[in-house]
Design a protein around this motif. Structure first.
Motif, PDB file in Angstrom:
ATOM      1  N   GLU A   1       0.832  -1.204   0.000  1.00 50.39           N
ATOM      2  CA  GLU A   1       0.000   0.000   0.000  1.00 50.39           C
ATOM      3  C   GLU A   1       0.869   1.257   0.000  1.00 50.39           C
ATOM      4  O   GLU A   1       0.586   2.225  -0.710  1.00 50.39           O
ATOM      5  CB  GLU A   1      -0.924   0.005   1.216  1.00 50.39           C
ATOM      6  CG  GLU A   1      -1.814   1.243   1.287  1.00 50.39           C
ATOM      7  CD  GLU A   1      -2.660   1.278   2.536  1.00 50.39           C
ATOM      8  OE1 GLU A   1      -2.585   2.293   3.267  1.00 50.39           O
ATOM      9  OE2 GLU A   1      -3.398   0.303   2.787  1.00 50.39           O
TER      10      GLU A   1
ATOM     11  N   ALA B   1       2.585   1.330  -3.649  1.00 49.55           N
ATOM     12  CA  ALA B   1       1.742   1.339  -4.847  1.00 49.55           C
ATOM     13  C   ALA B   1       0.444   2.118  -4.687  1.00 49.55           C
ATOM     14  O   ALA B   1      -0.244   2.367  -5.678  1.00 49.55           O
ATOM     15  CB  ALA B   1       1.426  -0.099  -5.261  1.00 49.55           C
TER      16      ALA B   1
ATOM     17  N   GLU C   1      -5.263   2.354  -3.748  1.00 45.76           N
ATOM     18  CA  GLU C   1      -6.092   1.858  -4.846  1.00 45.76           C
ATOM     19  C   GLU C   1      -5.609   0.501  -5.344  1.00 45.76           C
ATOM     20  O   GLU C   1      -6.383  -0.338  -5.796  1.00 45.76           O
ATOM     21  CB  GLU C   1      -6.099   2.852  -6.023  1.00 45.76           C
ATOM     22  CG  GLU C   1      -6.694   4.213  -5.703  1.00 45.76           C
ATOM     23  CD  GLU C   1      -5.694   5.140  -5.020  1.00 45.76           C
ATOM     24  OE1 GLU C   1      -4.500   4.728  -4.891  1.00 45.76           O
ATOM     25  OE2 GLU C   1      -6.078   6.233  -4.605  1.00 45.76           O
ATOM     26  N   GLU C   2      -4.296   0.282  -5.252  1.00 54.32           N
ATOM     27  CA  GLU C   2      -3.711  -0.988  -5.683  1.00 54.32           C
ATOM     28  C   GLU C   2      -3.885  -2.063  -4.619  1.00 54.32           C
ATOM     29  O   GLU C   2      -4.188  -3.225  -4.922  1.00 54.32           O
ATOM     30  CB  GLU C   2      -2.217  -0.801  -5.987  1.00 54.32           C
ATOM     31  CG  GLU C   2      -1.461  -2.071  -6.327  1.00 54.32           C
ATOM     32  CD  GLU C   2      -1.868  -2.644  -7.682  1.00 54.32           C
ATOM     33  OE1 GLU C   2      -1.637  -3.844  -7.890  1.00 54.32           O
ATOM     34  OE2 GLU C   2      -2.406  -1.893  -8.518  1.00 54.32           O
ATOM     35  N   TYR C   3      -3.707  -1.683  -3.344  1.00 55.30           N
ATOM     36  CA  TYR C   3      -3.738  -2.683  -2.271  1.00 55.30           C
ATOM     37  C   TYR C   3      -4.107  -1.990  -0.968  1.00 55.30           C
ATOM     38  O   TYR C   3      -3.297  -1.273  -0.381  1.00 55.30           O
ATOM     39  CB  TYR C   3      -2.368  -3.347  -2.160  1.00 55.30           C
ATOM     40  CG  TYR C   3      -2.393  -4.767  -1.645  1.00 55.30           C
ATOM     41  CD1 TYR C   3      -2.487  -5.844  -2.513  1.00 55.30           C
ATOM     42  CD2 TYR C   3      -2.319  -5.040  -0.282  1.00 55.30           C
ATOM     43  CE1 TYR C   3      -2.506  -7.147  -2.055  1.00 55.30           C
ATOM     44  CE2 TYR C   3      -2.332  -6.337   0.185  1.00 55.30           C
ATOM     45  CZ  TYR C   3      -2.430  -7.390  -0.703  1.00 55.30           C
ATOM     46  OH  TYR C   3      -2.444  -8.688  -0.242  1.00 55.30           O
TER      47      TYR C   3
ATOM     48  N   ALA D   1      -0.951  -6.680 -16.399  1.00 59.06           N
ATOM     49  CA  ALA D   1      -0.651  -5.683 -15.365  1.00 59.06           C
ATOM     50  C   ALA D   1      -1.517  -4.437 -15.471  1.00 59.06           C
ATOM     51  O   ALA D   1      -1.488  -3.583 -14.588  1.00 59.06           O
ATOM     52  CB  ALA D   1       0.826  -5.296 -15.448  1.00 59.06           C
ATOM     53  N   THR D   2      -2.292  -4.312 -16.538  1.00 64.44           N
ATOM     54  CA  THR D   2      -3.166  -3.136 -16.690  1.00 64.44           C
ATOM     55  C   THR D   2      -4.470  -3.302 -15.915  1.00 64.44           C
ATOM     56  O   THR D   2      -5.236  -2.343 -15.778  1.00 64.44           O
ATOM     57  CB  THR D   2      -3.489  -2.900 -18.183  1.00 64.44           C
ATOM     58  OG1 THR D   2      -4.246  -4.004 -18.684  1.00 64.44           O
ATOM     59  CG2 THR D   2      -2.213  -2.740 -18.982  1.00 64.44           C
TER      60      THR D   2
ATOM     61  N   GLN E   1      -6.610  -4.719 -12.333  1.00 63.83           N
ATOM     62  CA  GLN E   1      -6.489  -5.053 -10.928  1.00 63.83           C
ATOM     63  C   GLN E   1      -6.486  -6.570 -10.767  1.00 63.83           C
ATOM     64  O   GLN E   1      -7.337  -7.274 -11.335  1.00 63.83           O
ATOM     65  CB  GLN E   1      -7.654  -4.458 -10.136  1.00 63.83           C
ATOM     66  CG  GLN E   1      -7.724  -4.894  -8.675  1.00 63.83           C
ATOM     67  CD  GLN E   1      -6.549  -4.376  -7.855  1.00 63.83           C
ATOM     68  OE1 GLN E   1      -6.219  -3.205  -7.931  1.00 63.83           O
ATOM     69  NE2 GLN E   1      -5.910  -5.247  -7.085  1.00 63.83           N
TER      70      GLN E   1
END
Length: 281
Positions: free
Chosen positions: A189, A192, A195-197, A264-265, A267
């Motif tokens: 978090e 990244a 929003e990612e984690y 990778a684009t 989630q």
């Protein structure tokens, strides 16, 4: 599982490191090396105002498993998050090196490592990293002769450089409560973004790095209930299987092929991760 089975089941997770080691070894065979009465604590923590522990949070227990010479290395997750420093890391690496030497002298000796660790101890930085590297080398040496079984039960999980140590083991055992990953949720978090984690989203975290997901993704070898007898039985079964024909860490081409299929684009989703690994492993 019925009510009677639940009542008679003994939790492995609720045991401390020393009790876990004793539970896995044959009854009456446990002998602890460099225990708390030897007072071998970290020389670095006190200088930084951190309370030390006499065994540095690592238990080295020698004995027998199914009648065979064995060493159980148990990390105490309740102390400093099971982090690895100079002393605790040296205890694990040294015990594994001695087990490998036993095998070279004709004494078959296997090993079990109980991973409840966030990885390197930040207060000891490079010393902890060096100790973890020595653990990696010692596992790779010993596993040529006898199985090295890794267990992550919960609730600390296994992260950082020690997750690499887990990946080097001959066999890996997890429970539903376990987590296994290179970076912890807070680190991901931080680097990244939320929003990612989202490190507070516990269902999401377990869906990605929890024991059930890791087993479904074929990254571990056994997925067990939190039960002492089940854990003991599983360890003995893997010891009887002996050294695997190919260790998981030797299958880098398979893992690279799995990573090549990751988009990778988008989630990451637990079901997509499972599909990728199930297809490629």
């Amino acid at each position: 599982m019925n009510t009677d089975e639940l009542l008679t089941r003994e939790s492995f997770i609720e045991l401390g490191a020393r009790e876990r080691a004793r539970a896995l070894l044959d009854a009456g065979t446990m002998r602890e090396l460099i225990g708390p009465f030897d007072r071998l604590a970290s020389p670095w923590l006190a200088a930084q105002g951190v309370v030390t522990q006499a065994d540095d949070g690592v238990v080295v227990a020698c004995g027998r498993i199914d009648g065979q010479s064995a060493v159980v290395l148990a990390i105490e997750g309740a102390y400093q998050g099971g982090s690895m420093g100079e002393v605790g890391g040296a205890k694990i690496a040294g015990a594994l090196e001695l087990a490998a030497e036993d095998n070279r002298r004709g004494i078959p000796t296997c090993a079990v490592i109980l991973f409840e660790t966030g990885g390197v101890r930040l207060q000891e930085a490079n010393l902890g990293l060096a100790a973890i590297a020595e653990i990696h080398a010692a596992i790779a040496d010993l596993r040529r002769y006898q199985p090295v079984v890794g267990i992550t039960a919960g609730t600390v999980g296994c992260f950082g450089g020690m997750s690499i140590a887990a990946g080097l083991c001959s066999y890996l055992v997890v429970t539903r409560e376990a987590r296994l990953g290179l970076n912890g949720p807070q680190v991901i978090e931080q680097e990244a973004g939320i929003e990612e984690y989202d490190a507070r989203d516990r269902p999401f975290i377990w869906s990605m790095t929890g024991g059930e997901q890791r087993y479904a993704s074929r990254l571990v070898d056994a997925y067990l209930e939190d039960d002492v007898e089940a854990m003991r039985t599983s360890v003995r079964e893997f010891m009887r299987q002996g050294v695997p024909a190919q260790h998981r860490s030797d299958r880098e081409a398979d893992f690279l092929a799995c990573l090549a299929r990751v988009d990778a684009t988008e989630q990451a989703r637990p079901e997509a991760v499972r599909a990728i690994y199930q297809e490629g492993l």
